[in-house]
Write a protein that holds these residues in place. Sequence first.
Motif, PDB file in Angstrom:
ATOM      1  N   PRO A  27       0.918  -1.116   0.071  1.00 23.92           N
ATOM      2  CA  PRO A  27       0.153  -0.144  -0.245  1.00 23.92           C
ATOM      3  C   PRO A  27       0.778   1.407  -0.018  1.00 23.92           C
ATOM      4  O   PRO A  27       2.177   1.289   0.259  1.00 23.92           O
ATOM      5  N   ARG A  28       0.407   2.644  -0.128  1.00 17.29           N
ATOM      6  CA  ARG A  28       1.055   3.595  -0.315  1.00 17.29           C
ATOM      7  C   ARG A  28       1.609   3.828   1.055  1.00 17.29           C
ATOM      8  O   ARG A  28       1.033   3.927   2.103  1.00 17.29           O
ATOM      9  N   ALA A  29       2.799   4.326   0.929  1.00 15.14           N
ATOM     10  CA  ALA A  29       3.508   4.385   2.424  1.00 15.14           C
ATOM     11  C   ALA A  29       3.735   5.984   2.164  1.00 15.14           C
ATOM     12  O   ALA A  29       3.929   6.778   1.535  1.00 15.14           O
ATOM     13  N   ARG A  30       2.985   6.801   3.557  1.00 16.95           N
ATOM     14  CA  ARG A  30       3.409   8.249   3.736  1.00 16.95           C
ATOM     15  C   ARG A  30       4.348   8.404   4.788  1.00 16.95           C
ATOM     16  O   ARG A  30       3.997   8.243   6.187  1.00 16.95           O
ATOM     17  N   GLU A  60      -4.246   6.789   5.974  1.00 16.54           N
ATOM     18  CA  GLU A  60      -4.822   7.119   4.701  1.00 16.54           C
ATOM     19  C   GLU A  60      -5.749   8.409   4.700  1.00 16.54           C
ATOM     20  O   GLU A  60      -6.212   9.009   3.748  1.00 16.54           O
ATOM     21  N   HIS A  61      -6.122   8.989   6.024  1.00 19.40           N
ATOM     22  CA  HIS A  61      -6.715  10.246   6.069  1.00 19.40           C
ATOM     23  C   HIS A  61      -5.637  11.370   6.416  1.00 19.40           C
ATOM     24  O   HIS A  61      -6.016  12.425   7.045  1.00 19.40           O
ATOM     25  N   GLU A  62      -4.400  11.224   6.286  1.00 20.91           N
ATOM     26  CA  GLU A  62      -3.450  11.933   6.570  1.00 20.91           C
ATOM     27  C   GLU A  62      -3.374  12.480   8.116  1.00 20.91           C
ATOM     28  O   GLU A  62      -2.800  13.515   8.253  1.00 20.91           O
ATOM     29  N   ASP A 123       2.914   6.099  -7.428  1.00 27.89           N
ATOM     30  CA  ASP A 123       1.596   6.175  -6.634  1.00 27.89           C
ATOM     31  C   ASP A 123       1.711   5.177  -5.368  1.00 27.89           C
ATOM     32  O   ASP A 123       0.638   5.026  -4.628  1.00 27.89           O
ATOM     33  N   ARG A 124       3.003   5.006  -4.927  1.00 30.23           N
ATOM     34  CA  ARG A 124       3.004   3.946  -3.763  1.00 30.23           C
ATOM     35  C   ARG A 124       3.832   4.820  -2.736  1.00 30.23           C
ATOM     36  O   ARG A 124       3.913   4.147  -1.471  1.00 30.23           O
TER      37      ARG A 124
END
Length: 200
Positions: A27-30, A60-62, A123-124
């Motif tokens: 999944p996307r890493a932030r 995912e909600h920042e 996009d990840r």
Amino acid sequence: MNAYMDRDKLERAFGLLAERLLQLGAPRARLVVCGGSALIAMAIVSRTTRDVDIVAMLDEHEKLVEPVPLPPLLVQAARDIAPLIELGESWLNNGPSRGEGGLFQMGLPPAFASRLVRRDYGDRLSIYFIGRLDQIFFKIYAGTDRGGRDLTDLAALNPTEDEVEAAARWAMTNDVSEPYRLMLKTMLRKIGYEQVAERI
């Protein structure tokens, strides 16, 4: 092996990391990044660094979340690409917020999230570099007992007296001991902020 990164190598590392995350189906890493890599990426200082310090992550909600443990696929991706860019295995780490005494666990500076600067790599992977003021906060805190590169970076940030005082007062909320306050005052005098030292 050249285990140091300049701005170009840092960008290449993030690009390869994003590609590997995609290959692994992660999944996307932030990632919220501080320290030397953030200073280099934001063109605040011109130097090299050995690693990328993750102080927090975003969901995912920042919303800021603790970066412990790091997601297994992120750790795997970082290790997989390390040989490609001649970096050590732990070039991507959560050192600043690992354990009870970590920066995230003790409490980040006020309005920290509002100053993050986001850059997307594919996009990840999204990297959120900390703002200049937060660099000052962290460098004052770390430089009090470590000195060295933290104080060199602090000088490059050229903080105002108000910024230094705000950083010093935040630092004292993370270490409320009198010995730390005395060390902080000594360090502030040493780097030319005598008036701030008197006020705290």
